[in-house]
Enzyme design. Structure first.
Site, PDB file in Angstrom:
ATOM      1  N   CYS A  10       0.838  -1.211   0.000  1.00  0.00           N
ATOM      2  CA  CYS A  10       0.000   0.000   0.000  1.00  0.00           C
ATOM      3  C   CYS A  10       0.869   1.256   0.000  1.00  0.00           C
ATOM      4  CB  CYS A  10      -0.914  -0.030   1.229  1.00  0.00           C
ATOM      5  SG  CYS A  10      -1.751   1.538   1.520  1.00  0.00           S
ATOM      6  N   CYS A  13       0.673   3.165   3.273  1.00  0.00           N
ATOM      7  CA  CYS A  13       1.460   2.509   4.334  1.00  0.00           C
ATOM      8  C   CYS A  13       2.950   2.818   4.152  1.00  0.00           C
ATOM      9  CB  CYS A  13       1.208   1.003   4.322  1.00  0.00           C
ATOM     10  SG  CYS A  13      -0.407   0.525   4.973  1.00  0.00           S
ATOM     11  N   ASP A  36      -1.657  16.285  -1.163  1.00  0.00           N
ATOM     12  CA  ASP A  36      -1.922  15.396  -2.294  1.00  0.00           C
ATOM     13  C   ASP A  36      -0.940  15.711  -3.418  1.00  0.00           C
ATOM     14  OD1 ASP A  36      -4.735  13.676  -3.220  1.00  0.00           O
ATOM     15  OD2 ASP A  36      -3.263  14.230  -4.749  1.00  0.00           O
ATOM     16  N   HIS A  52      -3.830   0.262   8.346  1.00  0.00           N
ATOM     17  CA  HIS A  52      -4.300  -0.010   6.995  1.00  0.00           C
ATOM     18  C   HIS A  52      -5.740  -0.517   7.059  1.00  0.00           C
ATOM     19  CE1 HIS A  52      -4.090  -0.965   2.721  1.00  0.00           C
ATOM     20  NE2 HIS A  52      -4.882  -1.968   3.040  1.00  0.00           N
ATOM     21  N   ASN A  89     -13.908   9.145  -0.752  1.00  0.00           N
ATOM     22  CA  ASN A  89     -14.300   8.295  -1.881  1.00  0.00           C
ATOM     23  C   ASN A  89     -14.287   6.837  -1.413  1.00  0.00           C
ATOM     24  OD1 ASN A  89     -14.466  10.488  -3.674  1.00  0.00           O
ATOM     25  ND2 ASN A  89     -12.264  10.403  -4.086  1.00  0.00           N
ATOM     26  N   GLY A  95     -14.594   6.816  -7.274  1.00  0.00           N
ATOM     27  CA  GLY A  95     -13.337   7.520  -7.502  1.00  0.00           C
ATOM     28  C   GLY A  95     -12.203   7.102  -6.594  1.00  0.00           C
ATOM     29  N   HIS A 100      -6.697   2.497   0.973  1.00  0.00           N
ATOM     30  CA  HIS A 100      -6.343   2.729   2.380  1.00  0.00           C
ATOM     31  C   HIS A 100      -7.143   3.988   2.721  1.00  0.00           C
ATOM     32  CE1 HIS A 100      -3.019   3.033   5.684  1.00  0.00           C
ATOM     33  NE2 HIS A 100      -3.987   3.897   5.984  1.00  0.00           N
ATOM     34  N   HIS A 102      -8.875   7.313   3.554  1.00  0.00           N
ATOM     35  CA  HIS A 102      -8.323   8.662   3.701  1.00  0.00           C
ATOM     36  C   HIS A 102      -9.434   9.675   3.518  1.00  0.00           C
ATOM     37  CE1 HIS A 102      -7.958   7.250  -0.449  1.00  0.00           C
ATOM     38  NE2 HIS A 102      -8.203   8.489  -0.824  1.00  0.00           N
ATOM     39  N   HIS A 104     -10.108  13.384   2.073  1.00  0.00           N
ATOM     40  CA  HIS A 104      -9.593  14.517   1.303  1.00  0.00           C
ATOM     41  C   HIS A 104     -10.084  15.805   1.972  1.00  0.00           C
ATOM     42  CE1 HIS A 104      -8.583  12.346  -2.557  1.00  0.00           C
ATOM     43  NE2 HIS A 104      -9.473  11.491  -2.093  1.00  0.00           N
TER      44      HIS A 104
HETATM   45  P1  AMP Z   1      -8.715   8.482  -3.942  1.00  0.00           P
HETATM   46  O1  AMP Z   1      -8.787   8.577  -5.437  1.00  0.00           O
HETATM   47  O2  AMP Z   1      -9.904   9.043  -3.229  1.00  0.00           O
HETATM   48  O3  AMP Z   1      -8.400   7.055  -3.532  1.00  0.00           O
HETATM   49  O4  AMP Z   1      -7.529   9.402  -3.504  1.00  0.00           O
HETATM   50  C1  AMP Z   1      -6.192   9.008  -3.577  1.00  0.00           C
HETATM   51  C2  AMP Z   1      -5.388  10.274  -3.652  1.00  0.00           C
HETATM   52  O5  AMP Z   1      -4.061   9.959  -3.330  1.00  0.00           O
HETATM   53  C3  AMP Z   1      -5.380  10.942  -5.016  1.00  0.00           C
HETATM   54  O6  AMP Z   1      -5.890  12.259  -4.900  1.00  0.00           O
HETATM   55  C4  AMP Z   1      -3.915  10.933  -5.407  1.00  0.00           C
HETATM   56  O7  AMP Z   1      -3.524  12.097  -6.097  1.00  0.00           O
HETATM   57  C5  AMP Z   1      -3.234  10.813  -4.063  1.00  0.00           C
HETATM   58  N1  AMP Z   1      -1.923  10.201  -4.074  1.00  0.00           N
HETATM   59  C6  AMP Z   1      -1.550   9.041  -4.663  1.00  0.00           C
HETATM   60  N2  AMP Z   1      -0.263   8.781  -4.443  1.00  0.00           N
HETATM   61  C7  AMP Z   1       0.194   9.803  -3.664  1.00  0.00           C
HETATM   62  C8  AMP Z   1       1.456  10.095  -3.087  1.00  0.00           C
HETATM   63  N3  AMP Z   1       2.526   9.316  -3.273  1.00  0.00           N
HETATM   64  N4  AMP Z   1       1.565  11.240  -2.357  1.00  0.00           N
HETATM   65  C9  AMP Z   1       0.515  12.039  -2.167  1.00  0.00           C
HETATM   66  N5  AMP Z   1      -0.717  11.806  -2.674  1.00  0.00           N
HETATM   67  C10 AMP Z   1      -0.861  10.699  -3.427  1.00  0.00           C
END
Ligand code: AMP
Length: 116
Positions: A10, A13, A36, A52, A89, A95, A100, A102, A104
């Site tokens: 992940c 993680c 992000d 996780h 999401n 989306g 994992h 999170h 936004h």
């Molecule tokens: P979701 O699409 O709701 O699962 O959001 C995942 C978010 O993680 C997206 O907005 C990506 O731009 C962001 N993301 C993915 N990899 C990274 C990373 N290495 N550092 C920061 N944000 C990330």
């Protein structure tokens, strides 16, 4: 405090374990908040629980879930965001791309409703 649950595949993680870099906004025993990498608003922060958990449906501890939202709200205050949107999401069609949980935290521009 026990060890956090992790998934070695992940990306969040790996960020929690500092195996890949991220811009950290806040960190505690129960979460990390990062900027992000592909911001969808002038302020776009992800608030990520230390354990996780694939998505909100898997999060069985309502107190911890409430705390995660409080953390997101505290970060909004610290960042002096007058108006903001919290988004979780859940599932690919909604989306979700990182499985994992999170939150936004989006702010700094006028938002559309309904969201696309
Ligand atoms: P979701 O699409 O709701 O699962 O959001 C995942 C978010 O993680 C997206 O907005 C990506 O731009 C962001 N993301 C993915 N990899 C990274 C990373 N290495 N550092 C920061 N944000 C990330």
């Amino acid at each position: 405090m026990g060890q956090s649950v992790r998934d070695s595949n992940c990306i969040f993680c790996k960020i929690l374990e500092k195996k890949i870099p991220a811009t950290i906004v806040s960190e505690g025993s129960d979460h990390i908040a990062i900027r992000d990498v592909s911001p969808q608003a002038p302020s776009h922060i992800l608030v990520i629980p230390s354990d996780h958990i694939a998505d909100i449906r898997e999060f069985k501890q309502s107190e911890a879930l409430g705390k995660l939202f409080q953390t997101a709200t505290s970060i909004a205050k610290l960042e002096q965001l007058e108006s903001f949107r919290l988004v979780v999401n859940t599932g690919a069609e909604a989306g979700q791309t990182v499985f994992h949980l999170h939150i936004h935290l989006l702010a700094g521009r006028a938002m559309q409703w309904p969201p696309g």
